[in-house]
Design a protein around this motif. Structure first.
Motif, short mmCIF file in Angstrom:
data_model
loop_
_atom_site.label_atom_id
_atom_site.label_comp_id
_atom_site.label_asym_id
_atom_site.label_seq_id
_atom_site.Cartn_x
_atom_site.Cartn_y
_atom_site.Cartn_z
N SER A 167 7.34 -19.21 -44.21
CA SER A 167 8.54 -18.84 -44.97
C SER A 167 9.80 -19.27 -44.21
O SER A 167 10.75 -19.79 -44.79
N GLN A 168 9.80 -19.07 -42.90
CA GLN A 168 10.97 -19.44 -42.08
C GLN A 168 11.15 -20.96 -42.03
O GLN A 168 12.28 -21.44 -42.04
N ASP A 217 12.69 -21.97 -45.40
CA ASP A 217 14.11 -21.66 -45.62
C ASP A 217 15.02 -22.29 -44.57
O ASP A 217 16.23 -22.10 -44.58
N SER A 225 15.20 -21.78 -41.32
CA SER A 225 15.60 -20.99 -40.16
C SER A 225 14.77 -21.33 -38.91
O SER A 225 15.14 -20.95 -37.81
N THR A 276 14.55 -11.31 -45.04
CA THR A 276 15.78 -11.24 -45.82
C THR A 276 16.82 -12.15 -45.19
O THR A 276 16.74 -12.49 -44.02
N SER A 277 17.79 -12.53 -45.96
CA SER A 277 18.89 -13.35 -45.45
C SER A 277 19.86 -12.43 -44.71
O SER A 277 19.70 -11.22 -44.70
N THR A 296 14.99 -13.73 -49.20
CA THR A 296 15.15 -15.17 -49.31
C THR A 296 14.52 -15.65 -50.61
O THR A 296 13.62 -15.01 -51.16
N ARG A 354 12.54 -18.12 -51.03
CA ARG A 354 11.11 -18.37 -50.81
C ARG A 354 10.31 -17.07 -50.87
O ARG A 354 9.22 -17.04 -51.42
N ARG A 355 10.85 -15.99 -50.33
CA ARG A 355 10.15 -14.70 -50.35
C ARG A 355 10.00 -14.22 -51.79
O ARG A 355 8.93 -13.76 -52.19
#
Length: 182
Positions: free
Chosen positions: A81-82, A85, A87, A116-117, A123, A125-126
């Motif tokens: 996920s990271q 997005d 990060s 979460t952002s 996010t 994607r989440r």
């Protein structure tokens, strides 16, 4: 595969869906795609033998017996996920996978784990993963495609939604989600 084997495999996949939110074959294939791995590397990071990973993916085995492996799966899902997005870079992901591989349980990502952002909102994607997981917990991809085909003549937008989120790749679903936000 005979009927008894098919029934056993179907039962294993249903158990996996109830325990892990989806069949492990789908979950592991997504991790492989999202993190640029092959099955052997995924098995190594998780601490499973390649044959065990294959048995879990195919539904020959239902459950991951080692809780530390389950935690590594969860850590890899978060890492994927990271990466998606932005990060975490691909190079950082490789280092994190090495940390995950060495972990004996517990999260090695506690200091960087973000679902979460910075605004506190989940996010994209989440959100997409949650939609995918929900659809895939209800029905297999083939059945979702069949339902989409049935709906397409009268409800093309709903059919597209089912195809993209129920049977498509996460990256495509993220693009769809972003394109349809007001």
């Amino acid at each position: 595969m005979d009927a008894a084997q098919q029934e056993t495999t179907a039962r294993a996949r249903e158990l996996q869906r109830s325990w892990y939110g989806e069949p492990l074959g789908a979950l592991f294939r997504r991790l492989i795609d999202d993190l640029g791995l092959n099955q052997a590397r995924l098995a190594a990071v998780l601490g499973l033998s390649a044959p065990m990973l294959s048995q879990l993916m195919s539904g020959q085995r239902a459950k991951i017996g080692n809780p530390a492996v389950v935690q590594r799966v969860q850590a890899l899902q978060e890492l994927a996920s990271q990466v998606a997005d932005g990060s975490v870079s691909a190079a950082e992901a490789t280092d994190r996978m090495d940390e995950i591989k060495k972990s004996q349980g517990g999260s090695v990502l506690n200091n960087t784990s973000q679902t979460t952002s910075s605004s506190g909102a989940p996010t994209v994607r989440r959100v997409v993963r949650e939609i995918q997981s929900l659809l895939r917990s209800v029905s297999a991809a083939g059945d979702i495609i069949d339902a989409a085909d049935t709906l397409a003549p009268t409800h093309p937008e709903l059919a597209e939604f089912l195809r993209v989120y129920g049977a498509g790749r996460t990256a495509d679903a993220v693009s769809h989600y972003e394109a349809h936000q007001g």
